[in-house]
Design a protein around this motif. Structure first.
Motif, PDB file in Angstrom:
ATOM      1  N   ILE A  37       8.893   7.582  -0.960  1.00 20.25           N
ATOM      2  CA  ILE A  37       7.867   6.543  -1.091  1.00 20.25           C
ATOM      3  C   ILE A  37       8.282   5.293  -0.316  1.00 20.25           C
ATOM      4  CG2 ILE A  37       6.640   5.063  -2.708  1.00 20.25           C
ATOM      5  CD1 ILE A  37       5.806   7.967  -2.868  1.00 20.25           C
ATOM      6  N   LEU A  38       9.519   4.844  -0.504  1.00 18.94           N
ATOM      7  CA  LEU A  38       9.982   3.669   0.225  1.00 18.94           C
ATOM      8  C   LEU A  38       9.960   3.933   1.728  1.00 18.94           C
ATOM      9  CD1 LEU A  38      11.145   0.847   0.312  1.00 18.94           C
ATOM     10  CD2 LEU A  38      13.425   1.835  -0.001  1.00 18.94           C
ATOM     11  N   LEU A  90      -4.205   6.411  -2.103  1.00 18.10           N
ATOM     12  CA  LEU A  90      -5.355   6.512  -1.202  1.00 18.10           C
ATOM     13  C   LEU A  90      -6.236   5.268  -1.267  1.00 18.10           C
ATOM     14  CD1 LEU A  90      -6.292  10.251  -1.796  1.00 18.10           C
ATOM     15  CD2 LEU A  90      -5.349   9.268   0.298  1.00 18.10           C
ATOM     16  N   VAL A  91      -6.444   4.755  -2.483  1.00 16.53           N
ATOM     17  CA  VAL A  91      -7.235   3.526  -2.613  1.00 16.53           C
ATOM     18  C   VAL A  91      -6.531   2.369  -1.916  1.00 16.53           C
ATOM     19  CG1 VAL A  91      -8.104   1.819  -4.251  1.00 16.53           C
ATOM     20  CG2 VAL A  91      -8.402   4.250  -4.722  1.00 16.53           C
ATOM     21  N   SER A  92      -5.214   2.293  -2.059  1.00 16.79           N
ATOM     22  CA  SER A  92      -4.461   1.220  -1.404  1.00 16.79           C
ATOM     23  C   SER A  92      -4.546   1.329   0.115  1.00 16.79           C
ATOM     24  CB  SER A  92      -2.999   1.261  -1.851  1.00 16.79           C
ATOM     25  OG  SER A  92      -2.899   1.057  -3.236  1.00 16.79           O
ATOM     26  N   ALA A  93      -4.482   2.559   0.633  1.00 17.22           N
ATOM     27  CA  ALA A  93      -4.642   2.738   2.083  1.00 17.22           C
ATOM     28  C   ALA A  93      -6.021   2.284   2.531  1.00 17.22           C
ATOM     29  CB  ALA A  93      -4.411   4.201   2.449  1.00 17.22           C
ATOM     30  N   ALA A  94      -7.038   2.551   1.706  1.00 17.93           N
ATOM     31  CA  ALA A  94      -8.396   2.118   2.056  1.00 17.93           C
ATOM     32  C   ALA A  94      -8.516   0.596   2.072  1.00 17.93           C
ATOM     33  CB  ALA A  94      -9.399   2.716   1.068  1.00 17.93           C
ATOM     34  N   THR A  95      -7.856  -0.072   1.125  1.00 11.64           N
ATOM     35  CA  THR A  95      -7.906  -1.536   1.136  1.00 11.64           C
ATOM     36  C   THR A  95      -7.223  -2.095   2.377  1.00 11.64           C
ATOM     37  OG1 THR A  95      -5.841  -1.741  -0.136  1.00 11.64           O
ATOM     38  CG2 THR A  95      -7.888  -1.606  -1.376  1.00 11.64           C
ATOM     39  N   SER A 129       0.825  -1.208   0.000  1.00  8.06           N
ATOM     40  CA  SER A 129       0.000   0.000   0.000  1.00  8.06           C
ATOM     41  C   SER A 129       0.858   1.256   0.000  1.00  8.06           C
ATOM     42  CB  SER A 129      -0.923  -0.014   1.223  1.00  8.06           C
ATOM     43  OG  SER A 129      -1.634   1.199   1.337  1.00  8.06           O
ATOM     44  N   GLY A 130       1.914   1.237   0.810  1.00  7.71           N
ATOM     45  CA  GLY A 130       2.796   2.400   0.845  1.00  7.71           C
ATOM     46  C   GLY A 130       3.510   2.618  -0.473  1.00  7.71           C
ATOM     47  N   MET A 131       3.987   1.553  -1.101  1.00  3.32           N
ATOM     48  CA  MET A 131       4.698   1.689  -2.368  1.00  3.32           C
ATOM     49  C   MET A 131       3.759   2.081  -3.504  1.00  3.32           C
ATOM     50  SD  MET A 131       7.809   1.255  -1.625  1.00  3.32           S
ATOM     51  CE  MET A 131       8.450   1.259  -3.291  1.00  3.32           C
TER      52      MET A 131
END
Length: 647
Positions: free
Chosen positions: A327-328, A113-118, A101-103
């Motif tokens: 990002i990393l 943002l979508v990855s954080a929501a998942t 999600s962070g990457m």
């Protein structure tokens, strides 16, 4: 424009928002009827997140993003439900998913943002259930997201079809102008309809700021091509000039009509255009190359939805695999904080322990400026939203469809306050989460104090992750310098645009953009306090950068002093087009998270050339605009110098 009006204009189309909210409520209702306990949370959250993704203003390709988001939601639910009964496995899965999600922020803020929501959906998975329940919940989450895709993206919308038809008509006008000019170099070209196209769809100051450059360019490109055709008039009667105009018309006709096999036809016509431009006489060569770039941009926007080639996902992610990458570092901070939060929730066995990890996910972002301030304010938003939602739950004990209605209502509030700031937005999202999580009935031991502690612990973990793994000083300086340059450019761009358009509440607008520039300067000075310019490259860059800042500040002040004398009523529309294009080139696109903003040197050089060509359209009494032309030369020179240093 007043702040309230600006906030209203930032909402997406009300009809689409209403459809998204109704679809979210329908997904919750279906999950309550046929799904296992906890599946209504999965379906409702998936529908809300994918719906917001589908509403994102983008020229093309939204269905791919929404379909991918739906698949990610379903995958997170399936993996979370399967791993949830096994605490050690669940903690490891949550940590690995949070790293991905962070990457994902490397692909853009929307994807991040979508990855954080998942991830939030995964960590909120129930601690019970069978594999069959997991499959059903995942299927409901995926179908809820695809429902939003169908409603917002695939279902034709009258406004969108109207825009598409108007854009095709704009290209047809350019095609007719190019062929007319090839047949008769003395023909008069009427740019009024092309200018009206952008004025109708994208010319307001608010839309210029809200919409991505690719979207604005979708409607601005016909008039830009029309201006370049006019600049080719001196060579229109030559064989190479006529061939260039006809080849450009063929490409644009293919784009406008979009027949089967349009992409191959456009590629062949572009080859003919390249050959014709290579034969243009020397003075017309730069103008011909500008036409080629603009036609290629039009084709790319039409066929791919982006005016730039899309890099491979693996290449984008691989570029971030170094310890200097923000990002990393964000991914590593997220792994540490989410893993610790999930482990703490499992060890304590508290029912509301998921709020620790959810708070981390709502607070952490890959930011390098004002990190602690932003984390703290987001934490305040999460805490306020949780208190509001839990207070309502304790008072009226909503469950089932009533809780679903309340959750959807606060999703609507999130849309309403999105233009105000991230604190009220975070609060509205947190409140909606309360009702979604408690939709099957709050736990008998529901405690407001427990949730408060969980949220505070999550906030502490988020801030501590920044303390323990901060971004490197050099990276912070690069980010701050880019933000300061962008803020200064926004100020100057606002002033420049006022030379072609009437600016409502001029003093208020200019004061706001200047205040942002002052704040950005403070952040830059704070970041640069501990950096030594001990290399020639660093000294050269700082010299060019500070020269650009000084030029922008002095030029902005000079131009702002001219604003009381500006008259825009009788300006030639071609000059207005050139000013708008120059402002677009100055502002550029919003950078990807973790990447510093950069000057679009090619677009800026083209826009500057077009401004010089349009100087002939000014009358003598338009003295303020003539002052503008003189100042733009200095702006372009220093910004191109900064671009060459790699800032």
């Amino acid at each position: 424009m007043s702040k309230g009006r600006a906030g209203w204009l930032s909402w997406p189309y009300a009809s689409e928002v209403g459809a998204v909210l109704l679809a979210t409520l329908a997904a919750v209702a279906v999950a309550l009827q046929i799904g296992p306990p906890g599946s209504a949370l999965a379906a409702g959250a998936s529908a809300a997140i994918v719906g917001a993704t589908a509403l994102k203003d983008s020229p093309q390709g939204r269905w791919r993003l929404t379909a991918a988001a739906s698949l990610a939601m379903g995958g997170a639910v399936l993996l979370g439900w399967l791993a949830s009964p096994h605490s050690v496995v669940f903690v490891l899965v949550a940590g690995l998913w949070s790293l991905c999600s962070g990457m994902a922020w490397a692909l853009g803020s929307n994807v991040g943002l979508v990855s954080a929501a998942t991830t939030a959906l995964l960590v909120a998975s129930p601690t019970w259930g069978s594999p069959l329940d997991a499959l059903i919940a995942a299927a409901l989450a995926f179908c809820a997201g695809m429902l939003q895709t169908v409603i917002v993206v695939i279902t034709p919308r009258p406004q969108r079809q109207q825009r598409s038809d108007a854009l095709a008509d704009g290209y047809r006008l350019v095609v007719a102008d190019a062929r007319r000019l090839a047949a008769d170099p003395g023909a008069e070209l009427d740019h009024g309809p092309l200018i009206a196209l952008r004025q109708k769809f994208t010319l307001t100051e608010h839309q210029l700021r809200r919409r991505p450059l690719a979207f604005r360019g979708l409607y601005a490109i016909p008039e830009r091509i029309g201006m370049t055709l006019n600049a080719l008039r001196p060579v229109a009667d030559t064989p190479a000039g006529g061939a260039t105009l006809r080849a450009a018309a063929n490409v644009l006709e293919t784009i406008a009509e979009d027949p089967p096999g349009a992409r191959e036809e456009a590629r062949a016509a572009l080859g003919s255009l390249d050959s014709a431009i290579d034969e243009l006489p020397g003075p017309a060569g730069p103008t011909g190359r500008r036409l080629r770039r603009q036609v290629i941009e039009a084709a790319a926007l039409h066929f791919t939805g982006s005016h730039r080639p899309r890099p491979e996902i693996r290449e984008v992610v691989r570029a971030q695999l170094n310890l200097a990458s923000p990002i990393l570092r964000h991914g590593l901070r997220l792994v540490a904080a989410v893993t610790a939060a999930t482990a703490a929730a499992r060890i304590t066995g508290v029912h509301d322990g998921y709020w620790i990890a959810v708070t981390v996910l709502l607070v952490l972002r890959p930011e390098t400026a004002h990190t602690y301030t932003r984390c703290t304010t987001r934490l305040a938003g999460v805490l306020g939203g949780m208190l509001l939602g839990t207070g309502i739950t304790l008072l009226i004990h909503p469950t089932g469809i009533i809780a679903g209605i309340l959750a959807v209502a606060f999703v609507a509030v999130a849309y309403a306050v999105a233009g105000i700031g991230y604190v009220p937005l975070t609060a509205a999202v947190a409140t909606a989460i309360v009702f979604l999580v408690d939709i099957d009935g709050a736990a008998p031991t529901l405690s407001l104090g427990t949730r408060i502690v969980a949220v505070l612990v999550g906030g502490v973990l988020a801030i501590a992750s920044h303390v323990l793994l901060p971004d490197r000083a050099q990276v912070r300086l690069q980010q701050r310098s880019a933000e300061l340059l962008k803020a200064e450019i926004d100020y100057v761009a606002t002033v420049i645009r006022a030379f072609a358009h009437h600016l409502d509440d001029r003093e208020t607008v200019l004061s706001a953009v200047w205040t942002r520039a002052v704040r950005a300067r403070s952040a830059f000075e704070a970041a640069g306090g501990g950096i030594r310019a001990d290399t020639p490259e660093m000294r050269h860059w700082l010299s060019a950068y500070r020269a650009a800042l000084n030029t922008l500040t002095s030029t902005g002040a000079t131009l702002e002093a001219q604003l009381p004398t500006v008259r825009t009523e009788n300006l030639d529309l071609r000059f207005v087009v050139a000013v708008d294009d120059y402002v677009d080139a100055l502002r550029g696109e919003t950078p990807t998270a973790g990447q510093p903003w950069r000057v679009d040197a090619r677009h800026l050089a083209e826009a500057d050339a077009q401004m010089r060509e349009c100087a002939t359209y000014l009358d003598r009494q338009e003295s303020a605009q003539r002052v503008l032309l003189g100042e733009l030369e200095a702006i372009t020179r220093v910004l191109l110098a900064v671009a060459q240093t790699g800032s």
